[in-house]
Design a protein around this motif. Structure first.
Motif, PDB file in Angstrom:
ATOM      1  N   VAL A 146      -3.007  -7.298  -1.905  1.00  0.00           N
ATOM      2  CA  VAL A 146      -3.245  -7.975  -0.634  1.00  0.00           C
ATOM      3  C   VAL A 146      -3.062  -9.454  -0.937  1.00  0.00           C
ATOM      4  N   CYS A 147      -2.192 -10.122  -0.164  1.00  0.00           N
ATOM      5  CA  CYS A 147      -1.862 -11.502  -0.506  1.00  0.00           C
ATOM      6  C   CYS A 147      -1.896 -12.438   0.691  1.00  0.00           C
ATOM      7  N   ASP A 148      -1.894 -13.726   0.338  1.00  0.00           N
ATOM      8  CA  ASP A 148      -1.805 -14.774   1.352  1.00  0.00           C
ATOM      9  C   ASP A 148      -0.367 -14.868   1.864  1.00  0.00           C
ATOM     10  N   ALA A 149      -0.141 -15.769   2.790  1.00  0.00           N
ATOM     11  CA  ALA A 149       1.180 -15.870   3.420  1.00  0.00           C
ATOM     12  C   ALA A 149       2.258 -16.410   2.495  1.00  0.00           C
ATOM     13  N   GLY A 150       1.869 -17.022   1.362  1.00  0.00           N
ATOM     14  CA  GLY A 150       2.865 -17.675   0.527  1.00  0.00           C
ATOM     15  C   GLY A 150       3.255 -16.962  -0.747  1.00  0.00           C
ATOM     16  N   LEU A 151       2.561 -15.880  -1.115  1.00  0.00           N
ATOM     17  CA  LEU A 151       2.872 -15.224  -2.382  1.00  0.00           C
ATOM     18  C   LEU A 151       4.270 -14.625  -2.344  1.00  0.00           C
ATOM     19  N   PRO A 152       5.108 -14.906  -3.361  1.00  0.00           N
ATOM     20  CA  PRO A 152       6.422 -14.259  -3.382  1.00  0.00           C
ATOM     21  C   PRO A 152       6.255 -12.757  -3.612  1.00  0.00           C
ATOM     22  N   ILE A 153       7.011 -11.964  -2.874  1.00  0.00           N
ATOM     23  CA  ILE A 153       6.925 -10.511  -2.971  1.00  0.00           C
ATOM     24  C   ILE A 153       8.210 -10.014  -3.624  1.00  0.00           C
ATOM     25  N   PRO A 154       8.063  -9.303  -4.746  1.00  0.00           N
ATOM     26  CA  PRO A 154       9.265  -8.828  -5.445  1.00  0.00           C
ATOM     27  C   PRO A 154      10.116  -7.931  -4.539  1.00  0.00           C
ATOM     28  N   ASP A 155      11.425  -8.050  -4.662  1.00  0.00           N
ATOM     29  CA  ASP A 155      12.349  -7.231  -3.869  1.00  0.00           C
ATOM     30  C   ASP A 155      12.165  -5.743  -4.137  1.00  0.00           C
ATOM     31  N   GLU A 214       0.738 -17.115 -12.606  1.00  0.00           N
ATOM     32  CA  GLU A 214       2.100 -16.692 -12.971  1.00  0.00           C
ATOM     33  C   GLU A 214       2.104 -15.231 -13.418  1.00  0.00           C
ATOM     34  N   ALA A 215       1.122 -14.833 -14.218  1.00  0.00           N
ATOM     35  CA  ALA A 215       1.022 -13.434 -14.653  1.00  0.00           C
ATOM     36  C   ALA A 215       0.704 -12.530 -13.468  1.00  0.00           C
ATOM     37  N   PHE A 216      -0.093 -13.027 -12.531  1.00  0.00           N
ATOM     38  CA  PHE A 216      -0.421 -12.252 -11.328  1.00  0.00           C
ATOM     39  C   PHE A 216       0.855 -11.928 -10.550  1.00  0.00           C
ATOM     40  N   LYS A 217       1.693 -12.934 -10.352  1.00  0.00           N
ATOM     41  CA  LYS A 217       2.934 -12.718  -9.603  1.00  0.00           C
ATOM     42  C   LYS A 217       3.811 -11.667 -10.274  1.00  0.00           C
ATOM     43  N   VAL A 218       3.890 -11.698 -11.582  1.00  0.00           N
ATOM     44  CA  VAL A 218       4.672 -10.694 -12.314  1.00  0.00           C
ATOM     45  C   VAL A 218       4.037  -9.312 -12.141  1.00  0.00           C
ATOM     46  N   HIS A 219       2.709  -9.263 -12.205  1.00  0.00           N
ATOM     47  CA  HIS A 219       1.977  -7.992 -12.102  1.00  0.00           C
ATOM     48  C   HIS A 219       2.207  -7.306 -10.754  1.00  0.00           C
ATOM     49  N   THR A 220       2.472  -8.077  -9.696  1.00  0.00           N
ATOM     50  CA  THR A 220       2.673  -7.464  -8.376  1.00  0.00           C
ATOM     51  C   THR A 220       3.864  -6.515  -8.350  1.00  0.00           C
ATOM     52  N   GLU A 221       4.770  -6.650  -9.304  1.00  0.00           N
ATOM     53  CA  GLU A 221       5.907  -5.730  -9.376  1.00  0.00           C
ATOM     54  C   GLU A 221       5.461  -4.286  -9.625  1.00  0.00           C
ATOM     55  N   ASN A 222       4.243  -4.110 -10.161  1.00  0.00           N
ATOM     56  CA  ASN A 222       3.699  -2.770 -10.412  1.00  0.00           C
ATOM     57  C   ASN A 222       3.060  -2.154  -9.169  1.00  0.00           C
ATOM     58  N   SER A 223       2.867  -2.944  -8.131  1.00  0.00           N
ATOM     59  CA  SER A 223       2.194  -2.454  -6.923  1.00  0.00           C
ATOM     60  C   SER A 223       3.098  -1.525  -6.125  1.00  0.00           C
ATOM     61  N   LYS A 224       2.500  -0.475  -5.564  1.00  0.00           N
ATOM     62  CA  LYS A 224       3.257   0.392  -4.661  1.00  0.00           C
ATOM     63  C   LYS A 224       3.630  -0.369  -3.399  1.00  0.00           C
ATOM     64  N   ALA A 225       2.778  -1.328  -3.016  1.00  0.00           N
ATOM     65  CA  ALA A 225       3.050  -2.146  -1.834  1.00  0.00           C
ATOM     66  C   ALA A 225       2.325  -3.473  -1.962  1.00  0.00           C
ATOM     67  N   VAL A 226       2.886  -4.490  -1.313  1.00  0.00           N
ATOM     68  CA  VAL A 226       2.233  -5.785  -1.174  1.00  0.00           C
ATOM     69  C   VAL A 226       1.988  -5.996   0.312  1.00  0.00           C
ATOM     70  N   ILE A 227       0.735  -6.244   0.649  1.00  0.00           N
ATOM     71  CA  ILE A 227       0.319  -6.415   2.037  1.00  0.00           C
ATOM     72  C   ILE A 227       0.159  -7.917   2.293  1.00  0.00           C
ATOM     73  N   ARG A 228       1.050  -8.471   3.096  1.00  0.00           N
ATOM     74  CA  ARG A 228       1.043  -9.906   3.375  1.00  0.00           C
ATOM     75  C   ARG A 228       0.190 -10.194   4.598  1.00  0.00           C
ATOM     76  N   THR A 229      -0.767 -11.112   4.437  1.00  0.00           N
ATOM     77  CA  THR A 229      -1.628 -11.524   5.543  1.00  0.00           C
ATOM     78  C   THR A 229      -1.154 -12.872   6.074  1.00  0.00           C
ATOM     79  N   GLY A 230      -1.828 -13.378   7.070  1.00  0.00           N
ATOM     80  CA  GLY A 230      -1.535 -14.712   7.586  1.00  0.00           C
ATOM     81  C   GLY A 230      -2.356 -15.793   6.907  1.00  0.00           C
ATOM     82  N   GLU A 231      -3.087 -15.415   5.870  1.00  0.00           N
ATOM     83  CA  GLU A 231      -3.981 -16.350   5.166  1.00  0.00           C
ATOM     84  C   GLU A 231      -3.198 -17.515   4.573  1.00  0.00           C
ATOM     85  N   CYS A 232      -3.726 -18.726   4.764  1.00  0.00           N
ATOM     86  CA  CYS A 232      -3.098 -19.923   4.213  1.00  0.00           C
ATOM     87  C   CYS A 232      -4.036 -20.638   3.241  1.00  0.00           C
TER      88      CYS A 232
END
Length: 139
Positions: free
Chosen positions: A26-35, A107-125
């Motif tokens: 679950v992420c804020d509006a700015g986290l890059p989401i792996p393709d 930085e490690a968190f962003k890499v770790h998101t590649e293991n997620s089945k899904a990334v849920i983007r919120t409007g959080e800023c």
């Protein structure tokens, strides 16, 4: 018709298909989401829905046993961090199990998101308002 609180079909499906130790973010509006990772984009406008509202909805459906957050979260956005910790503590009481909390660099968190089945983007800023939940079992 679904009886539980979570009515977003895509999010409900992802939670229903999780296996033990699978992860979702679950992420804020700015986290890059792996393709390579499924994106569930709930963001409407800045602040809607909030990170905490989205976490509450997810935790209403998902059994968790582990959490990963960026170290920077607790220093830069302590109010949101503390609100998340309070929700995790409520989950521990409700399920009667300890939930492991791990901190990594952003930085490690962003890499770790590649293991997620899904990334849920919120409007959080709010900076660093991101969390990875690891699925537990209900038994």
């Amino acid at each position: 018709m679904k009886k539980s609180a979570l009515i977003n079909a895509e999010l409900s499906y992802v939670v229903a298909t999780l296996g033990h130790t699978d992860e979702i973010t679950v992420c804020d509006a700015g986290l890059p989401i792996p393709d390579v990772t499924q994106r569930i984009d709930l963001a409407l406008i800045p602040g809607v829905p909030t990170f905490i509202q989205t976490v509450q909805a997810v935790l209403g459906e998902m059994q968790i046993e582990g959490v990963v957050m960026a170290e920077e979260f607790k220093q830069v956005s302590p109010d949101h961090h503390d609100a998340l910790i309070a929700l995790i503590q409520q989950e521990e009481k409700a399920c009667g199990k300890r939930i492991n909390i791990n901190y990594v660099t952003h930085e490690a968190f962003k890499v770790h998101t590649e293991n997620s089945k899904a990334v849920i983007r919120t409007g959080e800023c709010t900076p660093y308002a991101n969390v990875i939940f690891q699925a537990g079992v209900v038994f």
